[in-house]
Design an enzyme around this catalytic site. Structure first.
Site, PDB file in Angstrom:
ATOM      1  N   CYS A 130       0.838  -1.206   0.000  1.00  0.00           N
ATOM      2  CA  CYS A 130       0.000   0.000   0.000  1.00  0.00           C
ATOM      3  C   CYS A 130       0.873   1.257   0.000  1.00  0.00           C
ATOM      4  O   CYS A 130       1.350   1.686   1.059  1.00  0.00           O
ATOM      5  CB  CYS A 130      -0.936  -0.010   1.205  1.00  0.00           C
ATOM      6  N   CYS A 133      -0.529   4.120   2.129  1.00  0.00           N
ATOM      7  CA  CYS A 133      -0.347   3.964   3.581  1.00  0.00           C
ATOM      8  C   CYS A 133       1.103   4.205   3.982  1.00  0.00           C
ATOM      9  O   CYS A 133       1.375   4.829   5.003  1.00  0.00           O
ATOM     10  CB  CYS A 133      -0.732   2.554   4.041  1.00  0.00           C
ATOM     11  N   ASP A 134       2.047   3.697   3.200  1.00  0.00           N
ATOM     12  CA  ASP A 134       3.442   3.627   3.665  1.00  0.00           C
ATOM     13  C   ASP A 134       4.422   4.507   2.901  1.00  0.00           C
ATOM     14  O   ASP A 134       5.576   4.665   3.333  1.00  0.00           O
ATOM     15  CB  ASP A 134       3.934   2.165   3.565  1.00  0.00           C
TER      16      ASP A 134
END
Ligand code: FAD
Ligand code: NAP
Length: 304
Positions: A130, A133-134
């Site tokens: 992701c 997200c990261d």
């Protein structure tokens, strides 16, 4: 007793809920996470009509908000199985069993693992699925993106805002992604390509990932490459484990329906990415949600 219970609150499930609730049905939607499904994992959506671009989480909220007006019941839970007992369906979560006249499966798809040594060991320690997200954790680093589809190319472009460089490794010499995404990636100076190659192993130290071993599938040549982070986008698997035994999937687990979104089990519908189909998009998920949301109204009128 619900008129319809929808499993999954992605774009397909939320649209089905809207249509069923507008037909005055008693609607419950069971979700194990936040509303929005995969949309929550993407930064920029540019191909959903009505928006030139919108972030995934924002579009998720825009789909969720109207459901409040229609008293759609949001139930937290992980659905484990579905039992079809004629006119009554039982939906079993880990804590409770619910009854409904109809069930709409909108459980979507989940990222596929690359399945190489080091992947599991370094997940969350430099290996991610992701970028949204990261990505921000990898500022000024050299990153690797594995895959050649829409997800790999779109997320590689997204990562260039943080990374020093982004390398896309693909097992062929031609990308699968939409042409518009390909053109953007080829024009981006931070993006490089390793063609005709696969990751054989993910390597690292005690703390985090350090790189990969790569094999050229045409020449057989093996090489080592250093990367600070590895993002894997090698396709999706259906989330249909809760209907194993109902005989409504193909061999790979994608759910089979007709064009009314009906499965072979009377009163059980399937919509969105979990269906066997060619185009997995928000727009197609929404269209199928509308068809099933309306379909359950007609089913109930006829059978009850
Ligand atoms: P999903 O979005 O997968 O939602 C399914 C929901 O069901 C999830 O919330 C899940 O938690 C829930 N669920 C699953 N199993 C259970 C269970 N047992 N119990 C309870 N709840 C359960 N499409 C576009 O059109 N444009 C884009 O720009 C775009 N970008 C993308 C970028 C990425 C990185 C990815 C991964 C996908 C992208 N897509 C894009 C594809 C799009 O997100 C999907 O086609 C769409 O989200 C499918 O919707 P869905 O409702 O069928 O399933
Ligand atoms: P995908 O389209 O199935 O692409 C997967 C990619 O990974 C392919 O290029 C495939 O190679 C490669 N691959 C598969 N297994 C591999 C392995 N073991 N090792 C190395 N490479 C491997 O999956 P996706 O990109 O995640 O997209 C999923 C769905 O979401 C699609 O329907 C897509 O259109 C949609 N989506 C849409 C958008 C958008 O509209 N902007 C963005 C993201 C996703 P081959 O090409 O050789 O098969």
């Amino acid at each position: 007793m619900y008129d319809t219970l929808i499993i999954g609150s992605g774009p397909a499930g939320m649209t089905a809920a809207l249509y069923a609730a507008r037909s005055n049905l008693k609607v419950g939607i069971i979700e194990q996470g936040a509303p929005g499904g995969q949309m929550n994992n993407t930064s920029e959506i540019e191909n959903y009509p009505g928006y030139e671009h919108i972030s995934g989480p924002e579009l998720s909220m825009k789909m969720y908000e109207p459901l409040e007006k229609f008293n759609v019941e949001h139930i937290y839970g992980i659905v484990q199985s579905i039992e079809n007992e004629g006119l009554i369906k039982r939906v079993v979560t880990e804590d409770e069993t619910f009854e409904a006249k109809t069930v709409i499966l909108a459980t979507g798809a989940k990222y596929r693992l690359l399945d190489v040594p080091g992947e599991e060991e370094y997940t969350s320690r430099g290996v991610s699925y992701c970028a949204v997200c990261d990505g921000a954790f990898f500022r000024n680093q050299d990153l690797l993106v594995v895959g050649g589809g829409d997800s790999a190319v779109e997320e590689a472009i997204y990562l260039t805002q943080f990374a020093k460089s982004v390398t896309i490794i693909h097992r062929r010499d031609e990308l699968r992604a939409q042409k518009i995404l390909q053109d953007r990636a080829f024009a981006n100076e931070k993006i490089k390509f390793i063609w005709d190659s696969v990751v054989k192993e993910i390597k690292g130290g005690d703390v985090k990932v350090s790189g990969v071993t790569v094999e050229n599938v045409k020449t057989g040549e093996i090489s080592g490459h250093e990367f600070g982070g590895i993002f894997i986008y090698v396709g999706m698997n259906p989330v249909s484990n809760m209907v194993t035994g109902l005989g409504i999937t193909d061999e790979a687990g994608w759910i089979l329906t007709n064009n009314k979104m009906e499965t072979s089990q009377s009163g059980i519908y399937a919509i969105g990415d979990v269906r066997q189909k060619d185009l997995r998009q928000i727009a197609t998920a929404v269209g199928e949600g509308a068809i099933a949301g309306q379909g359950v109204y007609h089913y109930i009128t006829e059978h009850f």
